[in-house]
Each structure stands twice: as structure tokens, then as C-alpha cells.
Design a protein around this motif. Structure first.
Motif, PDB file in Angstrom:
ATOM      1  N   VAL A   1       0.933  -1.157   0.027  1.00 41.08           N
ATOM      2  CA  VAL A   1       0.143  -0.219   0.194  1.00 41.08           C
ATOM      3  C   VAL A   1       0.933   1.344   0.090  1.00 41.08           C
ATOM      4  N   GLN A   2       0.388   2.235  -0.711  1.00 40.79           N
ATOM      5  CA  GLN A   2       1.173   3.524  -0.774  1.00 40.79           C
ATOM      6  C   GLN A   2       0.532   4.277   0.106  1.00 40.79           C
ATOM      7  N   THR A   3       1.594   5.097   0.927  1.00 44.69           N
ATOM      8  CA  THR A   3       1.099   6.052   1.819  1.00 44.69           C
ATOM      9  C   THR A   3       1.811   7.390   1.573  1.00 44.69           C
ATOM     10  N   ARG A   4       1.072   8.618   1.718  1.00 41.36           N
ATOM     11  CA  ARG A   4       1.902   9.671   1.541  1.00 41.36           C
ATOM     12  C   ARG A   4       2.444  10.206   2.775  1.00 41.36           C
ATOM     13  N   GLN A   5       3.973  10.625   2.432  1.00 41.36           N
ATOM     14  CA  GLN A   5       4.690  10.889   3.818  1.00 41.36           C
ATOM     15  C   GLN A   5       5.265  12.263   3.425  1.00 41.36           C
ATOM     16  N   ALA A   6       5.850  13.188   4.210  1.00 40.18           N
ATOM     17  CA  ALA A   6       6.439  14.348   3.966  1.00 40.18           C
ATOM     18  C   ALA A   6       7.294  14.266   2.702  1.00 40.18           C
ATOM     19  N   THR A   7       8.073  13.272   2.482  1.00 40.09           N
ATOM     20  CA  THR A   7       8.729  13.247   1.224  1.00 40.09           C
ATOM     21  C   THR A   7       8.124  12.695   0.224  1.00 40.09           C
ATOM     22  N   GLY A   8       6.955  12.226   0.167  1.00 35.73           N
ATOM     23  CA  GLY A   8       6.206  11.881  -1.095  1.00 35.73           C
ATOM     24  C   GLY A   8       5.827  10.495  -0.809  1.00 35.73           C
ATOM     25  N   MET A   9       5.375   9.606  -1.741  1.00 34.73           N
ATOM     26  CA  MET A   9       4.773   8.296  -1.429  1.00 34.73           C
ATOM     27  C   MET A   9       5.788   7.459  -1.123  1.00 34.73           C
ATOM     28  N   GLN A  10       5.370   6.520   0.049  1.00 37.06           N
ATOM     29  CA  GLN A  10       5.989   5.362   0.241  1.00 37.06           C
ATOM     30  C   GLN A  10       5.393   4.252   0.105  1.00 37.06           C
ATOM     31  N   THR A  11       6.027   3.113  -0.193  1.00 33.91           N
ATOM     32  CA  THR A  11       5.268   1.846  -0.205  1.00 33.91           C
ATOM     33  C   THR A  11       5.620   0.896   1.023  1.00 33.91           C
ATOM     34  N   LEU A  12       4.543   0.677   1.335  1.00 28.98           N
ATOM     35  CA  LEU A  12       4.635  -0.318   2.652  1.00 28.98           C
ATOM     36  C   LEU A  12       4.275  -1.835   2.378  1.00 28.98           C
ATOM     37  N   ARG A  13       4.757  -2.785   2.812  1.00 22.93           N
ATOM     38  CA  ARG A  13       4.715  -4.145   2.435  1.00 22.93           C
ATOM     39  C   ARG A  13       3.899  -4.900   3.702  1.00 22.93           C
ATOM     40  N   MET A  14       2.857  -5.301   3.873  1.00 27.64           N
ATOM     41  CA  MET A  14       1.896  -5.630   4.793  1.00 27.64           C
ATOM     42  C   MET A  14       1.480  -7.090   4.743  1.00 27.64           C
ATOM     43  N   ARG A  15       1.521  -7.627   6.293  1.00 30.07           N
ATOM     44  CA  ARG A  15       0.614  -8.879   6.524  1.00 30.07           C
ATOM     45  C   ARG A  15      -0.211  -8.774   7.305  1.00 30.07           C
ATOM     46  N   ALA A  16      -1.655  -9.395   6.768  1.00 27.97           N
ATOM     47  CA  ALA A  16      -2.826  -9.235   7.745  1.00 27.97           C
ATOM     48  C   ALA A  16      -2.974 -10.269   8.823  1.00 27.97           C
ATOM     49  N   THR A  17      -3.165 -10.199   9.979  1.00 26.28           N
ATOM     50  CA  THR A  17      -3.657 -11.313  10.819  1.00 26.28           C
ATOM     51  C   THR A  17      -5.045 -11.019  11.404  1.00 26.28           C
ATOM     52  N   GLU A  18      -5.340 -11.969  12.006  1.00 24.54           N
ATOM     53  CA  GLU A  18      -6.861 -11.657  12.800  1.00 24.54           C
ATOM     54  C   GLU A  18      -6.853 -12.323  13.851  1.00 24.54           C
ATOM     55  N   PRO A  19      -6.310 -11.710  14.996  1.00 23.21           N
ATOM     56  CA  PRO A  19      -5.947 -12.386  16.429  1.00 23.21           C
ATOM     57  C   PRO A  19      -7.403 -12.718  16.975  1.00 23.21           C
ATOM     58  N   GLN A  20      -8.353 -12.024  16.628  1.00 27.79           N
ATOM     59  CA  GLN A  20      -9.805 -11.975  17.230  1.00 27.79           C
ATOM     60  C   GLN A  20     -10.821 -11.842  15.790  1.00 27.79           C
ATOM     61  N   PRO A  21     -10.837 -13.242  15.254  1.00 24.04           N
ATOM     62  CA  PRO A  21     -11.686 -13.115  13.838  1.00 24.04           C
ATOM     63  C   PRO A  21     -12.860 -12.246  14.189  1.00 24.04           C
ATOM     64  N   GLY A  22     -13.347 -11.820  13.097  1.00 24.10           N
ATOM     65  CA  GLY A  22     -14.816 -10.753  13.222  1.00 24.10           C
ATOM     66  C   GLY A  22     -14.718  -9.674  14.056  1.00 24.10           C
ATOM     67  N   ARG A  23     -13.394  -9.415  14.808  1.00 21.52           N
ATOM     68  CA  ARG A  23     -13.587  -8.011  15.636  1.00 21.52           C
ATOM     69  C   ARG A  23     -12.108  -7.345  15.534  1.00 21.52           C
ATOM     70  N   VAL A  24     -10.892  -8.186  15.484  1.00 23.75           N
ATOM     71  CA  VAL A  24      -9.706  -7.265  15.506  1.00 23.75           C
ATOM     72  C   VAL A  24      -9.023  -7.864  14.217  1.00 23.75           C
ATOM     73  N   LEU A  25      -8.410  -7.109  13.459  1.00 22.51           N
ATOM     74  CA  LEU A  25      -7.880  -7.290  12.338  1.00 22.51           C
ATOM     75  C   LEU A  25      -6.123  -6.310  12.311  1.00 22.51           C
ATOM     76  N   VAL A  26      -5.026  -7.158  12.333  1.00 23.42           N
ATOM     77  CA  VAL A  26      -3.866  -6.351  12.436  1.00 23.42           C
ATOM     78  C   VAL A  26      -3.171  -6.576  11.061  1.00 23.42           C
ATOM     79  N   GLU A  27      -2.640  -5.403  10.854  1.00 24.76           N
ATOM     80  CA  GLU A  27      -1.834  -5.063   9.578  1.00 24.76           C
ATOM     81  C   GLU A  27      -0.209  -4.813  10.045  1.00 24.76           C
ATOM     82  N   SER A  28       0.592  -5.654   9.852  1.00 27.75           N
ATOM     83  CA  SER A  28       2.099  -5.562  10.178  1.00 27.75           C
ATOM     84  C   SER A  28       3.092  -5.190   8.915  1.00 27.75           C
ATOM     85  N   ASP A  29       3.696  -4.167   9.054  1.00 32.44           N
ATOM     86  CA  ASP A  29       4.706  -3.895   8.171  1.00 32.44           C
ATOM     87  C   ASP A  29       5.808  -5.235   8.176  1.00 32.44           C
TER      88      ASP A  29
END
Length: 155
Positions: free
Chosen positions: A57-85
Motif C-alpha cells: 500500500v502506498q502512503t503519503r509521507q512528507a517526502t512523497g509516496m512510500q510503499t509499505l509491504r504488509m501482512r494481515a492477521t486476525e487475532p480475534q476474527p470478526g473483531r480485530v484485524l492487524v496489519e504488520s509492516d
């Protein structure tokens, strides 16, 4: 090291399962709620729904666009979603709790990471008040898409 935390909470008028379903849908739902111009393209590398999804995902930073590579987990499916760079300690957590007997939900988005030195201190002081409105905009988009999807299904 400074810990930087940005968080916002909003109550939405869509059921928690609708909001959560959009958040874990990395092919259509989640990309469509990202506020522009703060976010650019979201590209799924593997998976696409919830836990195990890897995406860029691309995010805008002060210096321009930065691309983060993330992995999704669901420690509590249906309630908690976590995205880790995958390249840093940056973690974004989405928590969805029912309100009003499940007719609505309270959504919290929290992003946290550490950074050393003066840059870390500056990010800790300056970024939360600047980024909180972006999270609120994302939740507004989430609610609008949720209502649109509910109307399409005749809810």
C-alpha cells in the motif's frame, strides 16, 4: 526510542459484520475506503481476504509516496484485524465492537511504531494530530460503503 501512536475511534451506523467484512476484503472493500490523497494504490500479493493476506500500500509521507509491504492477521476474527509492516515495527490494528444491539459498531484504528532520535520525537509530537483526521475520514468511507452494500442487499 520513541513510540509513536496514532488512534481514532468512531461509531458507525452499520453492523459490525458489515464493517469487518469490508476491512478484511483487500481486493475491493479495503482499497475503496482509503482516503485520497493520503493513500495511493493497494495491491494484493497473496491471499485477499483477512488473515494471511500480503499486500503493498502506498502512503503519503512528507517526502512523497512510500510503499509499505504488509501482512494481515486476525487475532480475534470478526473483531480485530492487524496489519504488520514486513520491513519495520509499524502495526495498524482495526478493532470493531458492536453497539446498539449490533445495529451499529464502534471502530478504532490505531497505528504504532518506534523511531529513535530527534525524528522519532518529532513524529511522536507532530503526526498524531495530523493523521487522526485521516483515520476518521477512512471510517466515514467505511460507513458509506457499508450502507451502500446494505442497501444493495435490501437490508
Amino acid at each position: 526510542m520513541h513510540t509513536i501512536v496514532i488512534a481514532a475511534t468512531a461509531t458507525l451506523s452499520v453492523p459490525p459484520q458489515v464493517a469487518y467484512g469490508i476491512l478484511i476484503d483487500y481486493r475491493e472493500g479495503h482499497p475503496s475506503i482509503l482516503p485520497r490523497p493520503h493513500f495511493g494504490e493497494l495491491t494484493v500479493e497473496s491471499g485477499g481476504t483477512g488473515a494471511g493476506t500480503v499486500f503493498r500500500v502506498q502512503t503519503r509521507q512528507a517526502t512523497g509516496m512510500q510503499t509499505l509491504r504488509m501482512r494481515a492477521t486476525e487475532p480475534q476474527p470478526g473483531r480485530v484485524l492487524v496489519e504488520s509492516d514486513l520491513d519495520s515495527d509499524l502495526v495498524t490494528t482495526f478493532t470493531v465492537d458492536p453497539v446498539d444491539g449490533g445495529k451499529g459498531c464502534r471502530v478504532t484504528i490505531e497505528t504504532r511504531w518506534t523511531r529513535g532520535g530527534v525524528r522519532g520525537w518529532m513524529e511522536r509530537v507532530l503526526l498524531p494530530p495530523l493523521a487522526r483526521p485521516v483515520f476518521l475520514h477512512e471510517m466515514k468511507n467505511l460507513e458509506a460503503l457499508g450502507r451502500e452494500r446494505m442497501a444493495a442487499k435490501g437490508w
